[in-house]
Design a protein around this motif. Sequence first.
Motif, PDB file in Angstrom:
ATOM      1  N   ILE A 179     -10.869  -3.189 -39.252  1.00 52.21           N
ATOM      2  CA  ILE A 179      -9.666  -3.939 -38.851  1.00 52.21           C
ATOM      3  C   ILE A 179      -9.456  -3.723 -37.361  1.00 52.21           C
ATOM      4  CG2 ILE A 179      -7.184  -4.245 -39.196  1.00 52.21           C
ATOM      5  CD1 ILE A 179      -7.522  -3.234 -42.041  1.00 52.21           C
ATOM      6  N   GLY A 180      -9.544  -4.794 -36.587  1.00 52.09           N
ATOM      7  CA  GLY A 180      -9.503  -4.718 -35.123  1.00 52.09           C
ATOM      8  C   GLY A 180     -10.930  -4.767 -34.616  1.00 52.09           C
ATOM      9  N   ALA A 181     -11.340  -5.940 -34.120  1.00 50.88           N
ATOM     10  CA  ALA A 181     -12.731  -6.099 -33.694  1.00 50.88           C
ATOM     11  C   ALA A 181     -12.822  -6.196 -32.175  1.00 50.88           C
ATOM     12  CB  ALA A 181     -13.340  -7.327 -34.366  1.00 50.88           C
ATOM     13  N   GLY A 182     -12.294  -5.175 -31.510  1.00 55.80           N
ATOM     14  CA  GLY A 182     -12.474  -5.051 -30.059  1.00 55.80           C
ATOM     15  C   GLY A 182     -13.765  -4.291 -29.810  1.00 55.80           C
ATOM     16  N   VAL A 183     -13.838  -3.572 -28.713  1.00 53.71           N
ATOM     17  CA  VAL A 183     -15.083  -2.874 -28.365  1.00 53.71           C
ATOM     18  C   VAL A 183     -15.461  -1.850 -29.446  1.00 53.71           C
ATOM     19  CG1 VAL A 183     -16.203  -1.412 -26.653  1.00 53.71           C
ATOM     20  CG2 VAL A 183     -14.656  -3.233 -25.913  1.00 53.71           C
ATOM     21  N   ALA A 184     -14.496  -1.007 -29.840  1.00 55.24           N
ATOM     22  CA  ALA A 184     -14.784   0.029 -30.842  1.00 55.24           C
ATOM     23  C   ALA A 184     -15.119  -0.604 -32.186  1.00 55.24           C
ATOM     24  CB  ALA A 184     -13.581   0.964 -30.979  1.00 55.24           C
ATOM     25  N   GLY A 185     -14.339  -1.596 -32.575  1.00 51.85           N
ATOM     26  CA  GLY A 185     -14.555  -2.253 -33.864  1.00 51.85           C
ATOM     27  C   GLY A 185     -15.924  -2.913 -33.931  1.00 51.85           C
ATOM     28  N   LEU A 186     -16.326  -3.563 -32.857  1.00 48.56           N
ATOM     29  CA  LEU A 186     -17.622  -4.254 -32.867  1.00 48.56           C
ATOM     30  C   LEU A 186     -18.764  -3.247 -32.981  1.00 48.56           C
ATOM     31  CD1 LEU A 186     -16.949  -7.046 -30.185  1.00 48.56           C
ATOM     32  CD2 LEU A 186     -17.123  -7.340 -32.661  1.00 48.56           C
ATOM     33  N   GLN A 187     -18.629  -2.109 -32.316  1.00 47.65           N
ATOM     34  CA  GLN A 187     -19.678  -1.085 -32.422  1.00 47.65           C
ATOM     35  C   GLN A 187     -19.686  -0.484 -33.830  1.00 47.65           C
ATOM     36  OE1 GLN A 187     -22.845   0.688 -31.918  1.00 47.65           O
ATOM     37  NE2 GLN A 187     -22.142  -0.336 -30.068  1.00 47.65           N
ATOM     38  N   ALA A 188     -18.509  -0.368 -34.440  1.00 46.56           N
ATOM     39  CA  ALA A 188     -18.445   0.134 -35.813  1.00 46.56           C
ATOM     40  C   ALA A 188     -19.165  -0.837 -36.751  1.00 46.56           C
ATOM     41  CB  ALA A 188     -16.989   0.317 -36.239  1.00 46.56           C
ATOM     42  N   ILE A 189     -18.961  -2.127 -36.530  1.00 52.25           N
ATOM     43  CA  ILE A 189     -19.630  -3.132 -37.365  1.00 52.25           C
ATOM     44  C   ILE A 189     -21.153  -2.979 -37.226  1.00 52.25           C
ATOM     45  CG2 ILE A 189     -20.036  -5.620 -37.705  1.00 52.25           C
ATOM     46  CD1 ILE A 189     -17.148  -6.058 -36.588  1.00 52.25           C
ATOM     47  N   ALA A 190     -21.624  -2.907 -35.989  1.00 47.10           N
ATOM     48  CA  ALA A 190     -23.062  -2.822 -35.737  1.00 47.10           C
ATOM     49  C   ALA A 190     -23.656  -1.551 -36.357  1.00 47.10           C
ATOM     50  CB  ALA A 190     -23.324  -2.856 -34.230  1.00 47.10           C
ATOM     51  N   ALA A 201     -14.881  -7.817 -41.329  1.00 46.14           N
ATOM     52  CA  ALA A 201     -13.959  -7.393 -40.270  1.00 46.14           C
ATOM     53  C   ALA A 201     -12.873  -8.433 -40.077  1.00 46.14           C
ATOM     54  CB  ALA A 201     -14.721  -7.188 -38.969  1.00 46.14           C
ATOM     55  N   TYR A 202     -11.750  -7.929 -39.569  1.00 48.81           N
ATOM     56  CA  TYR A 202     -10.611  -8.814 -39.295  1.00 48.81           C
ATOM     57  C   TYR A 202     -10.026  -8.478 -37.930  1.00 48.81           C
ATOM     58  CZ  TYR A 202      -5.752 -10.272 -39.149  1.00 48.81           C
ATOM     59  OH  TYR A 202      -4.559 -10.795 -38.730  1.00 48.81           O
ATOM     60  N   ASP A 203      -9.596  -9.477 -37.204  1.00 53.46           N
ATOM     61  CA  ASP A 203      -8.851  -9.283 -35.960  1.00 53.46           C
ATOM     62  C   ASP A 203      -7.891 -10.453 -35.854  1.00 53.46           C
ATOM     63  OD1 ASP A 203      -9.607  -7.552 -33.117  1.00 53.46           O
ATOM     64  OD2 ASP A 203      -8.198  -9.219 -32.970  1.00 53.46           O
ATOM     65  N   MET A 204      -6.758 -10.226 -35.226  1.00 54.69           N
ATOM     66  CA  MET A 204      -5.806 -11.340 -35.107  1.00 54.69           C
ATOM     67  C   MET A 204      -6.191 -12.280 -33.963  1.00 54.69           C
ATOM     68  SD  MET A 204      -2.543  -9.667 -33.281  1.00 54.69           S
ATOM     69  CE  MET A 204      -2.709  -8.901 -31.673  1.00 54.69           C
ATOM     70  N   ARG A 205      -7.112 -11.824 -33.082  1.00 55.91           N
ATOM     71  CA  ARG A 205      -7.559 -12.720 -32.007  1.00 55.91           C
ATOM     72  C   ARG A 205      -8.639 -13.646 -32.560  1.00 55.91           C
ATOM     73  NH1 ARG A 205     -10.543 -10.675 -28.552  1.00 55.91           N
ATOM     74  NH2 ARG A 205     -10.914  -8.757 -29.686  1.00 55.91           N
ATOM     75  N   PRO A 206      -8.422 -14.961 -32.466  1.00 51.14           N
ATOM     76  CA  PRO A 206      -9.419 -15.879 -33.025  1.00 51.14           C
ATOM     77  C   PRO A 206     -10.799 -15.708 -32.378  1.00 51.14           C
ATOM     78  CG  PRO A 206      -7.409 -17.054 -32.375  1.00 51.14           C
ATOM     79  CD  PRO A 206      -7.255 -15.662 -31.885  1.00 51.14           C
ATOM     80  N   ALA A 207     -10.820 -15.290 -31.109  1.00 54.41           N
ATOM     81  CA  ALA A 207     -12.104 -15.151 -30.398  1.00 54.41           C
ATOM     82  C   ALA A 207     -13.015 -14.119 -31.051  1.00 54.41           C
ATOM     83  CB  ALA A 207     -11.838 -14.759 -28.943  1.00 54.41           C
ATOM     84  N   ALA A 208     -12.428 -13.213 -31.825  1.00 54.57           N
ATOM     85  CA  ALA A 208     -13.228 -12.134 -32.414  1.00 54.57           C
ATOM     86  C   ALA A 208     -14.160 -12.649 -33.521  1.00 54.57           C
ATOM     87  CB  ALA A 208     -12.295 -11.066 -32.985  1.00 54.57           C
ATOM     88  N   LYS A 209     -13.800 -13.789 -34.088  1.00 52.66           N
ATOM     89  CA  LYS A 209     -14.545 -14.280 -35.259  1.00 52.66           C
ATOM     90  C   LYS A 209     -16.047 -14.438 -34.965  1.00 52.66           C
ATOM     91  CE  LYS A 209     -14.556 -18.121 -38.496  1.00 52.66           C
ATOM     92  NZ  LYS A 209     -13.834 -19.307 -38.986  1.00 52.66           N
ATOM     93  N   GLU A 210     -16.346 -15.107 -33.874  1.00 47.99           N
ATOM     94  CA  GLU A 210     -17.750 -15.358 -33.544  1.00 47.99           C
ATOM     95  C   GLU A 210     -18.493 -14.053 -33.274  1.00 47.99           C
ATOM     96  OE1 GLU A 210     -19.662 -17.956 -33.956  1.00 47.99           O
ATOM     97  OE2 GLU A 210     -17.820 -18.751 -34.821  1.00 47.99           O
ATOM     98  N   GLN A 211     -17.793 -13.097 -32.625  1.00 46.61           N
ATOM     99  CA  GLN A 211     -18.432 -11.819 -32.296  1.00 46.61           C
ATOM    100  C   GLN A 211     -18.761 -11.031 -33.561  1.00 46.61           C
ATOM    101  OE1 GLN A 211     -15.307 -10.541 -29.663  1.00 46.61           O
ATOM    102  NE2 GLN A 211     -16.479 -11.078 -27.836  1.00 46.61           N
ATOM    103  N   VAL A 212     -17.837 -11.073 -34.513  1.00 42.46           N
ATOM    104  CA  VAL A 212     -18.068 -10.373 -35.790  1.00 42.46           C
ATOM    105  C   VAL A 212     -19.277 -10.992 -36.487  1.00 42.46           C
ATOM    106  CG1 VAL A 212     -17.119 -10.006 -38.109  1.00 42.46           C
ATOM    107  CG2 VAL A 212     -15.662  -9.677 -36.093  1.00 42.46           C
ATOM    108  N   LYS A 213     -19.295 -12.305 -36.498  1.00 43.50           N
ATOM    109  CA  LYS A 213     -20.387 -12.992 -37.198  1.00 43.50           C
ATOM    110  C   LYS A 213     -21.731 -12.746 -36.526  1.00 43.50           C
ATOM    111  CE  LYS A 213     -19.347 -17.231 -38.711  1.00 43.50           C
ATOM    112  NZ  LYS A 213     -18.597 -18.510 -38.703  1.00 43.50           N
ATOM    113  N   SER A 214     -21.710 -12.682 -35.196  1.00 50.46           N
ATOM    114  CA  SER A 214     -22.982 -12.493 -34.492  1.00 50.46           C
ATOM    115  C   SER A 214     -23.583 -11.107 -34.772  1.00 50.46           C
ATOM    116  CB  SER A 214     -22.806 -12.719 -32.982  1.00 50.46           C
ATOM    117  OG  SER A 214     -22.095 -11.627 -32.449  1.00 50.46           O
TER     118      SER A 214
END
Length: 392
Positions: A179-190, A201-214
């Motif tokens: 929950i929260g896909a900023g810098v830390a969240g994206l590294q956690a996903i990876a 993953a979830y983030d309230m910023r719509p821009a995060a969606k593409e980053q999570v998917k990538s």
Amino acid sequence: MRIGVPKESYPGEHRVALVPLAIPALSKAGFEVLLEQGAGAEAGYPDALYAEKGTKILPDRAAVFAEADLIVQVLCYGSNDLTGKADLPLMRRGQGLIGFLRPLGSLEVIEEIAQTGVSSFSVELMPRTTRAQSMDALSSMGTLCGYKAVLLAAVTLPKIFPMLTTAAGTITPAKVLVIGAGVAGLQAIATARRLGAVVSAYDMRPAAKEQVKSLGGRFVELPITAQNAEDARGYGTAQDEGFYARQRELLGRAVAENDIVITTAVVPGKKAPVLITSEMIANMAPGSVIVDLAAERGGNCEATRPGEIVVEHDVKIIGHINLASEVPYHASQMYARNLTAFVLHLVKDGRLRTNDDEIIRETLLTDQGEIVNRRVREFFGLPELVAARETR
Ligand code: NAD
């Protein structure tokens, strides 16, 4: 110009502000580096490695402050609220100070720093521009926190991460929600993906969606929209309590379906929003793990206690703070890289610049006895500096 590196004094802090690898670039630019004896030892950098690069090793902290024109630290007073105050009498007017200063933390503390007369630069205030990217310490440390959070969760969970098909049967992969896909969240996903987990993953910023998917994560869509979710600097913004209540309601199911939840949702200068209630924890399977990376800022989880591991309804809630310090070798290396780029930018012709540039203007916190940062003054409701000076 002499740059001083004191040993970090915050309890349990293992990092050091400069590593031997960073010294040649600074020497080449004309700097002399002074190190408090043993400052790099806990991060894996003995004095001898610094000495080989021409660093002068000094016996104590007071000597480093006395001899250096510019002090570089990881946790300065401000972010180091336990032992940092002891540095105040060592600072002097005109001296430079760079590090984590928690500029939107306590006004009283920042005023104390200002009163010493140091020109302090807060790495948290670094603008998010392409030019400043190499100096962005928050991102460096965020990356490591995201990585370490997953490892902590992995060793705590009574399950393994990957799917295994063996003669003893098939094991289904662990499920991780970030929950929260900023810098830390994206590294956690990876990191969780690399270990074989199924990640959403979830983030309230719509821009995060593409980053999570990538990164191979599934984006959790919630039927609510945050108002101006992102500020001009790319940070998430504070929302009203009604929005958070709705988020908790909608996140309940996703939380219950996962073995591990890693939360990173923070808003600069604000207490972290509570996104996971005790009721939601009760619906998780026994043995599940929550790692709350927002613990230091109050936590995203109602049950979080900063610095502790709490067990509620058979779920472990890990509230470790300062996780980057748990990987001190690389955390110091990355931080030193950020600092070196920053110092080389700040100092021209042997003098510390305190004006005329976006990076300097935005990071300079105190100068000549005053809090000079416009954003920080605004945050604390202080009058604009020019107006304040005129009324004196
Ligand atoms: P952060 O550490 O401030 O916050 C972590 C995340 O929590 C953010 O993504 C934020 O949107 C999210 N969040 C906050 N409140 C939330 C809520 N109620 N519900 C759900 N999510 C919530 O964020 P960060 O790591 O600094 O990253 C923010 C963005 O800035 C990212 O897109 C990142 O890629 C970008 N960034 C850009 C640069 C640059 O251009 N130089 C540098 C660093 C980060």
